[in-house]
Design a protein around this motif. Structure first.
Motif, PDB file in Angstrom:
ATOM      1  N   UNK A 245      37.991  42.433  35.053  1.00  9.41           N
ATOM      2  CA  UNK A 245      37.987  41.282  34.150  1.00  9.41           C
ATOM      3  C   UNK A 245      38.813  40.138  34.733  1.00  9.41           C
ATOM      4  N   UNK A 246      39.974  40.452  35.277  1.00  6.45           N
ATOM      5  CA  UNK A 246      40.847  39.416  35.842  1.00  6.45           C
ATOM      6  C   UNK A 246      40.192  38.708  37.021  1.00  6.45           C
ATOM      7  N   UNK A 247      39.589  39.477  37.904  1.00  4.18           N
ATOM      8  CA  UNK A 247      38.993  38.899  39.110  1.00  4.18           C
ATOM      9  C   UNK A 247      37.776  38.038  38.791  1.00  4.18           C
ATOM     10  N   UNK A 248      37.139  38.296  37.659  1.00  7.66           N
ATOM     11  CA  UNK A 248      35.935  37.554  37.290  1.00  7.66           C
ATOM     12  C   UNK A 248      36.184  36.553  36.162  1.00  7.66           C
TER      13      UNK A 248
ATOM     14  N   UNK B 254      29.401  40.390  39.907  1.00 14.02           N
ATOM     15  CA  UNK B 254      30.797  40.737  39.631  1.00 14.02           C
ATOM     16  C   UNK B 254      31.579  40.964  40.921  1.00 14.02           C
ATOM     17  N   UNK B 255      32.803  40.476  40.939  1.00 17.07           N
ATOM     18  CA  UNK B 255      33.709  40.767  42.052  1.00 17.07           C
ATOM     19  C   UNK B 255      34.331  42.133  41.805  1.00 17.07           C
ATOM     20  N   UNK B 256      34.245  43.009  42.767  1.00 16.81           N
ATOM     21  CA  UNK B 256      34.786  44.360  42.625  1.00 16.81           C
ATOM     22  C   UNK B 256      36.217  44.399  43.160  1.00 16.81           C
ATOM     23  N   UNK B 257      37.158  45.022  42.432  1.00 20.33           N
ATOM     24  CA  UNK B 257      38.526  45.133  42.946  1.00 20.33           C
ATOM     25  C   UNK B 257      38.553  45.855  44.294  1.00 20.33           C
ATOM     26  N   UNK B 258      39.388  45.361  45.207  1.00 18.11           N
ATOM     27  CA  UNK B 258      39.514  46.008  46.513  1.00 18.11           C
ATOM     28  C   UNK B 258      40.321  47.300  46.427  1.00 18.11           C
TER      29      UNK B 258
END
Length: 763
Positions: free
Chosen positions: A194-197, A244-248
């Protein structure tokens, strides 16, 4: 020469992985408790440098997986360090790290302690898996990694109070409510997503419900064999895979719990993409959320949801129902105390509150006949939960006259009366936590004496700072510039060491564990025997050694064998070994009857029986590693040689045989059934033929042990062995082996006679 260089390069990569684990774990800790870490910014800078070096040395692998070796569902005694690191075809655990550190020499000796400490922190945070994808060089990816790390590392504390997580994005501090999975549990990976997107928790929660609803309709609901959680499948869904950006970095994503090492660089590679038919406005909701969200405006929190306890057993609920007056008011507190799954998240105040609830419960159980029948079962469940409490919690507790005093940080201290059995658990775990802390202080710097902080040593070992300085100065003279132990110098200074008699053994034992060369360890070990003899503090030394060997029951250290050997020495009042150099307990001690220190034996027997599960686990770990070594040889990840594991197991069997008691008898009987059957697997593994003589020698030790702790009803075990003697003879037709089998047959009758004589004395 090429092979040697290749091995050195691999060891250097292992060093990078050790440092990576150290840096990652430090993000989960309050920096006041971590040596060598100044600030989170400093840590992140070091982390990026480490990842850059790993990327340069990597082949095709672009991800690091840190995986707990046991089952993710295991909660009993979760404070274990049995983790494995996978990276680009390289596999590293504590044993492999120790071997690499030994090969690289004294300048790397501090690294072994760092890895053990890092694994301990992962364990205390209930991390089953941690996957980190190496970032690229773009500033955007580095920013994404920093945000994800900030959220995931602070998530445990936020979840305890259902508080928002905060992070920095483009210079602004942003507050974000915790996102929950399909079962209502706070989920760090969903929150980071949620934060990254730039999504609000509310919109992310809507997305979670939508995906879970679809999975249930399609028969692929989260929780089955394919999809354990919404997050696990989220990035395999077509509309979101690219949007969506996926957490690394991800923790406890069930996908990485699989025993597969070939897929961990490719998230999602093992599943087909799902064509999820979403509502028409689903994509627009993502876009709208980014545009209208005010990052500086905290949202109203949802209703707090705590980690749910396990469902209580029917017999326990039945007992509560039959005693409504006693338990109606605190029923939910009692169930959470006995069956709670959140003990690894408790602080000292919350933990003592649970102990108080448990005290009232145990007192009530003892007052009725039916309650007394379930009392021991409830105590075992409480012990399992208490074993999950982080070690630092016990540092806030003091035991005083049947009470526990709590000194929480930034809160007034208070005292509560606790049940005597629970007090013993607290005392044992507190002692174990203190032992871990002492050993880790030394492990951090190894034999690099110039790095030690005398104030830190004094606080850790509870001694005056001038004593810490004095011991370090003495020890410094006992090692040369290459890290080799100078025995003559040490022996000439024994009287000076003895001046610090209360704590000197603990110091010296911790340094023995850091000694790299086998010949030095043997010399140091035998000098320790002299210290024990002269200091007249056998019980103090014995407590420290037992705390050390039981602090990580799923991990084997090379020092474990030395610890049990010293304990076996301490249990006896006369030791001819003091005059000679040994690294194994002589078999003859199993025939000693009148030369035992009765007070120490009584204490250790109580301790072993009271803490029986940890001793069972330690014995089980050693035997499991032995079987693996016999089956796979040096190719196994654990890579400890068979002869070492046999000698360690031998010391444990001698220890239990000398101590006696219920736990000792159960372990020895189990060993009789394993080693007493020539058709059993232990004699028919890949490497068994090469070690047949040693395996039969182990059987002799176990038989002598049964002669000390066995009972008349164990004669049937001896009868079974006698009936299988011919099977032992067929394992090898050499003359030496046949003679060994004859001696084995004689020993069976000697054991029978010893048991009968002991039984007669008891009558």
């Amino acid at each position: 020469m090429v092979k040697t260089n290749d091995n050195k390069q691999l060891d250097l990569r292992r060093v990078l992985l050790i440092e990576l684990a150290h840096l990652l774990s430090s993000l989960f800790m309050d920096t006041r408790y971590w040596q060598g870490v100044k600030t989170q910014k400093d840590t992140f800078s070091k982390l990026l440098k480490n990842l850059t070096l790993l990327g340069e040395k990597a082949g095709t692998g672009r991800g690091v997986l840190i995986q707990y070796r046991g089952s993710p569902s295991e909660t009993i005694e979760f404070q274990r360090n049995d983790y494995v690191i996978f990276f680009d075809g390289l596999i590293l655990d504590l044993t492999g790290a120790a071997s690499a550190v030994n090969r690289l020499g004294i300048q790397m000796s501090h690294l072994g302690g760092r890895l053990s400490k890092a694994f301990g922190i992962f364990s205390s945070h209930a991390i089953n898996t941690l996957y980190l994808k190496l970032p690229g060089s773009s500033q955007e990816e580095l920013k994404q990694l920093q945000i994800a790390l900030s959220i995931i590392s602070s998530f445990k504390e936020a979840a305890k109070t259902d508080a928002p997580v905060t992070f920095i994005n483009n210079g602004r501090q942003i507050s974000l409510e915790l996102v929950r999975d399909q079962l209502g549990r706070p989920d760090p990976n969903l929150t980071a997503t949620a934060a990254l997107n730039d999504m609000s928790a509310e919109n992310m929660q809507t997305l979670v419900k939508r995906v879970d609803k679809f999975l249930k309709r399609s028969g692929k609901s989260a929780g089955n064999e394919v999809y354990k959680s919404v997050y696990c499948v989220l990035f395999d869904i077509k509309p979101y895979k690219d949007k969506l950006i996926r957490p690394l970095i991800e923790i406890n994503n069930e996908k990485w719990s699989l025993p597969l090492t070939s897929m961990f660089d490719q998230p999602g590679a093992d599943t087909d993409l799902i064509d999820l038919q979403l509502e028409k406005n689903s994509d627009q909701s993502l876009k709208d959320d980014k545009e209208r969200r005010n990052p500086n405006e905290p949202e109203l929190p949802d209703s707090a949801k705590e980690v749910e306890p396990a469902l209580p057993d029917s017999w326990f609920e039945e007992f509560l129902d039959e005693n409504p007056k006693d338990f109606k008011k605190d029923r939910q507190k009692i169930i959470k105390t006995v069956y709670g799954n959140d003990y690894n998240m408790l602080d000292s105040t919350e933990f003592v509150d649970r102990l108080a609830v448990a005290t009232n419960l145990l007192d009530s159980l003892g007052k009725s006949e039916k309650g007394s029948k379930i009392l021991n079962t409830v105590i075992r469940k409480l012990q399992e939960r208490i074993s999950q409490v982080p070690g630092e919690v016990f540092n806030d507790l003091t035991i005083q006259k049947g009470q526990v005093k709590v000194k929480p940080a930034n809160k007034p201290e208070f005292t509560k009366k606790i049940h005597s059995t629970l007090l013993k658990f607290v005392w044992l775990f507190k002692e174990r936590a203190k032992t871990r802390g002492k050993i880790e202080i030394i492990a951090e710097y190894g034999l690099d004496f110039e790095l030690y902080n005398n104030a830190e040593l004094a606080a850790g070992y509870d001694i005056p700072e001038e004593d810490a300085r004095g011991i370090i100065e003495l020890l410094k003279t006992c090692f040369n510039e290459n890290g080799h132990f100078l025995r003559n110098v040490f022996e000439s200074r024994i009287d000076q060491f003895i001046r610090y008699e209360k704590k000197v053994f603990e110091f010296l034992w911790s340094f023995l564990k850091e000694t790299n060369h086998r010949s030095d360890r043997i010399a140091f070990l035998n000098c320790l025997q002299l210290i024990i003899d002269k200091s007249k503090q056998p019980k103090r030394a014995l407590k420290f050694l037992l705390s050390d060997v039981c602090r990580d029951t799923a991990v084997i250290y090379h020092s474990d064998r030395n610890a049990f050997m010293l304990v076996n020495l301490l249990l006896r009042t006369y030791n001819q070994e003091l005059d000679i150099d040994i690294e194994l307990t002589p078999e003859e001690v199993l025939q000693v009857k009148n030369g035992m220190n009765k007070d120490l034996v009584k204490y250790v027997q109580w301790r072993v029986d009271f803490d029986h599960q940890r001793f069972f686990n330690k014995v089980g770990t050693v035997h499991q590693r032995l079987v693996e070594a016999l089956k796979f040889g040096s190719s196994t990840v654990h890579s400890m040689p068979v002869h070492f594991l046999l000698s360690l197991e031998r010391e444990i069997y001698i220890f239990l045989s000398l101590v006696g008691g219920k736990t000792a008898r159960n372990v020895i009987r189990s060993a009789i059934m394993i080693y007493g059957n020539p058709q059993f697997g232990i004699y028919h593994l890949t490497e068994s033929d090469r070690h047949l003589t040693a395996l039969l020698q182990q059987f002799k030790i176990v038989l002598r042990g049964l002669g000390r702790v066995g009972k008349v009803r164990d004669f049937r075990l001896l009868n079974d062995i006698q009936a299988k003697i011919e099977g032992f003879a067929k394992l090898d037709f050499s003359l030496d082996h046949q003679r060994q089998v004859e001696r084995l047959q004689q020993l069976v009758e000697i054991t029978r006679k010893s048991i009968a004589e002991a039984e007669a004395r008891r009558k």
